[in-house]
Enzyme design. Structure first.
Site, PDB file in Angstrom:
ATOM      1  N   LYS A 277      -4.373  -8.624  -5.954  1.00  0.00           N
ATOM      2  CA  LYS A 277      -5.722  -8.930  -5.444  1.00  0.00           C
ATOM      3  C   LYS A 277      -6.738  -7.864  -5.896  1.00  0.00           C
ATOM      4  CE  LYS A 277      -6.188  -6.752  -0.959  1.00  0.00           C
ATOM      5  NZ  LYS A 277      -6.978  -6.761   0.232  1.00  0.00           N
TER       6      LYS A 277
ATOM      7  N   LYS B 130       0.814  -1.217   0.000  1.00  0.00           N
ATOM      8  CA  LYS B 130       0.000   0.000   0.000  1.00  0.00           C
ATOM      9  C   LYS B 130       0.848   1.267   0.000  1.00  0.00           C
ATOM     10  CE  LYS B 130      -4.484  -1.472   1.493  1.00  0.00           C
ATOM     11  NZ  LYS B 130      -5.651  -1.277   2.324  1.00  0.00           N
TER      12      LYS B 130
ATOM     13  N   LYS C 141     -11.012  -2.641  -3.488  1.00  0.00           N
ATOM     14  CA  LYS C 141     -11.983  -1.569  -3.734  1.00  0.00           C
ATOM     15  C   LYS C 141     -11.306  -0.242  -4.004  1.00  0.00           C
ATOM     16  CE  LYS C 141     -13.586  -2.334   0.853  1.00  0.00           C
ATOM     17  NZ  LYS C 141     -12.354  -2.310   1.648  1.00  0.00           N
TER      18      LYS C 141
HETATM   19  N1  AQP Z   1      -9.458  -9.752  -3.336  1.00  0.00           N
HETATM   20  C1  AQP Z   1      -9.870 -10.315  -2.219  1.00  0.00           C
HETATM   21  N2  AQP Z   1     -10.113 -11.653  -2.187  1.00  0.00           N
HETATM   22  C2  AQP Z   1     -10.557 -12.236  -1.040  1.00  0.00           C
HETATM   23  N3  AQP Z   1     -10.788 -11.560   0.101  1.00  0.00           N
HETATM   24  C3  AQP Z   1     -10.577 -10.236   0.098  1.00  0.00           C
HETATM   25  N4  AQP Z   1     -10.729  -9.298   1.032  1.00  0.00           N
HETATM   26  C4  AQP Z   1     -10.386  -8.100   0.522  1.00  0.00           C
HETATM   27  N5  AQP Z   1     -10.004  -8.227  -0.757  1.00  0.00           N
HETATM   28  C5  AQP Z   1     -10.115  -9.549  -1.057  1.00  0.00           C
HETATM   29  C6  AQP Z   1     -11.199  -9.559   2.378  1.00  0.00           C
HETATM   30  O1  AQP Z   1     -12.249  -8.642   2.635  1.00  0.00           O
HETATM   31  C7  AQP Z   1     -12.251  -8.333   4.026  1.00  0.00           C
HETATM   32  C8  AQP Z   1     -12.376  -6.851   4.202  1.00  0.00           C
HETATM   33  O2  AQP Z   1     -11.232  -6.225   3.676  1.00  0.00           O
HETATM   34  P1  AQP Z   1     -10.945  -4.714   4.033  1.00  0.00           P
HETATM   35  O3  AQP Z   1     -11.945  -3.864   3.434  1.00  0.00           O
HETATM   36  O4  AQP Z   1     -10.822  -4.538   5.490  1.00  0.00           O
HETATM   37  O5  AQP Z   1      -9.525  -4.420   3.499  1.00  0.00           O
HETATM   38  P2  AQP Z   1      -8.706  -4.963   2.342  1.00  0.00           P
HETATM   39  O6  AQP Z   1      -8.314  -6.374   2.585  1.00  0.00           O
HETATM   40  O7  AQP Z   1      -7.561  -4.014   2.169  1.00  0.00           O
HETATM   41  O8  AQP Z   1      -9.735  -4.902   1.123  1.00  0.00           O
HETATM   42  P3  AQP Z   1      -9.690  -4.026  -0.141  1.00  0.00           P
HETATM   43  O9  AQP Z   1     -10.941  -4.238  -0.886  1.00  0.00           O
HETATM   44  O10 AQP Z   1      -8.394  -4.258  -0.869  1.00  0.00           O
HETATM   45  O11 AQP Z   1      -9.725  -2.580   0.472  1.00  0.00           O
HETATM   46  P4  AQP Z   1      -8.782  -1.365   0.186  1.00  0.00           P
HETATM   47  O12 AQP Z   1      -8.758  -1.227  -1.296  1.00  0.00           O
HETATM   48  O13 AQP Z   1      -9.385  -0.192   0.868  1.00  0.00           O
HETATM   49  O14 AQP Z   1      -7.444  -1.711   0.743  1.00  0.00           O
HETATM   50  C9  AQP Z   1     -10.974  -8.904   4.616  1.00  0.00           C
HETATM   51  O15 AQP Z   1     -11.298 -10.068   5.331  1.00  0.00           O
HETATM   52  C10 AQP Z   1     -10.148  -9.246   3.417  1.00  0.00           C
HETATM   53  O16 AQP Z   1      -9.334 -10.372   3.671  1.00  0.00           O
END
Ligand code: AQP
Length: 336
Positions: free
Chosen positions: A197, A114, A200
């Site tokens: 991965k 990040k 969002k």
């Molecule tokens: N691509 C993914 N595949 C499977 N699981 C995923 N999770 C996130 N992306 C994937 C799971 O979703 C839960 C919530 O995640 P989060 O919103 O707390 O943060 P993150 O993992 O950083 O998800 P994003 O979508 O990538 O958010 P941003 O873009 O803001 O960093 C977690 O259980 C995660 O494992």
């Protein structure tokens, strides 16, 4: 020490939930509902570790809570609340900042991903993100954490923190956390790059399926999804070295409650054109009822806010005494 199972998990209101969040996390949360004591948190404190527009953050926080409910989490059966509404999280996070070692945080791959190349410009909050995550879980003495595969390393760190706290203060206060990483889509990858991965906050909207994407957007994004020129293999072993193909097969398996080997039994040998049509239709059908519920919930924002306030009160009633005890163990003077 806790003997029963308590689930905790969180999700950042850093955008619209994606298919990755849904298949990797939310869907599993719904499947476990009612089986054990469960706590789900919209983690706005985590979201601001990278810049968030204030107006959008408030809207996205409410929308994320509504999305959890639309996916099937029932506030009458599980706790759903907003992280910044329960102060126990930040109180314990500070203690954990003082327990965790810089060397441990330096190994966290999410920070490296990040922060990108310009680490010096990343927020201090992004660096200590895992200590806040440890506090989120341990403030409830939760011991089961259903997350996507990307969070495994953070949970290992949370256990290192809990162990060091218990060791340093000579107590058996914090439980060991068990990650629950489930499903054929524990890691859904970007539609533009099968080695990254799905996220969002990815700058490219075409890299992800948002839970709010309409029929046309889903069909378009799946049609445009990166693939390789070979037809689909007949067996899972043929997905080796083909991350994009593996990802699309995994998604179809997940939304049709199947397994990649069954998907390949049916579609092996086909080109991606035909396969993508099947995948898009399956996704559209799977997401439609969730999207309808979400629209209805968002028609009444005051009700969502009421449910979140109620959730926060119940969450604080669990976390406050646990964190007060951690503060006592550390040697803080009781506050009256
Ligand atoms: N691509 C993914 N595949 C499977 N699981 C995923 N999770 C996130 N992306 C994937 C799971 O979703 C839960 C919530 O995640 P989060 O919103 O707390 O943060 P993150 O993992 O950083 O998800 P994003 O979508 O990538 O958010 P941003 O873009 O803001 O960093 C977690 O259980 C995660 O494992």
């Amino acid at each position: 020490m806790l003997t029963h199972k308590r689930i905790f998990s969180g999700i950042q209101p850093s955008g619209v939930p994606t298919l990755g969040n849904y298949l990797g996390a939310i869907r599993n949360w719904v499947a476990m509902q009612g089986k054990t004591d469960s706590i789900y948190c919209v983690v706005d404190l985590h979201a601001i570790t990278v810049w968030q527009d204030p107006k959008q953050l408030a809207r996205q926080t409410r929308e994320m809570a509504a999305a959890l409910m639309a996916c099937g989490l029932d506030p009458a059966k599980v706790l759903i609340f907003v992280q910044s509404h329960v102060h126990a999280h930040t109180r314990l996070a500070w203690i954990f900042n003082c327990v965790a070692r810089i060397g441990w945080l330096n190994r966290m791959t999410q920070f490296k991903d990040k922060a990108g190349k310009d680490r010096e410009a990343a927020s201090a909050g992004l660096y200590v993100y895992p200590t806040l995550m440890a506090a989120d879980i341990l403030a409830y003495h939760a011991n089961l954490v259903p997350v996507g595969d990307d969070q495994r390393q953070h949970l290992e760190l949370a256990n290192d923190i809990a162990e060091k706290f218990n060791h340093d203060y000579g107590v058996a206060f914090f439980p060991t956390i068990e990650p629950l990483i489930q499903g054929v889509a524990a890691r859904v990858m970007s539609l533009r790059d099968g080695t990254k991965k799905m996220s969002k906050s990815d700058p490219s909207d075409q890299s992800r399926i948002n839970l709010t994407d309409d029929r046309d957007a889903i069909a378009f994004k799946i049609r445009r999804a990166k693939t390789d020129p070979e037809p689909l293999p007949e067996h899972v072993s043929g997905l080796e070295g083909r991350p994009e193909a593996r990802n699309l097969v995994g998604i179809l398996a997940a939304v049709t409650d199947s397994l990649p080997e069954n998907v390949l039994r049916e579609h092996g040998g086909k080109g991606f054109g035909a396969f993508k049509e099947v995948l898009a239709e399956a996704l559209i059908a799977h997401l439609a009822p969730i999207q309808e519920r979400l629209k209805r919930l968002l028609d009444d924002p005051a009700e969502i806010d009421r449910l979140l306030r109620q959730g926060a009160e119940k969450a604080a009633a669990i976390a406050d005494p646990i964190v007060a005890e951690a503060e006592r163990i550390v040697g803080f003077l009781p506050r009256g």
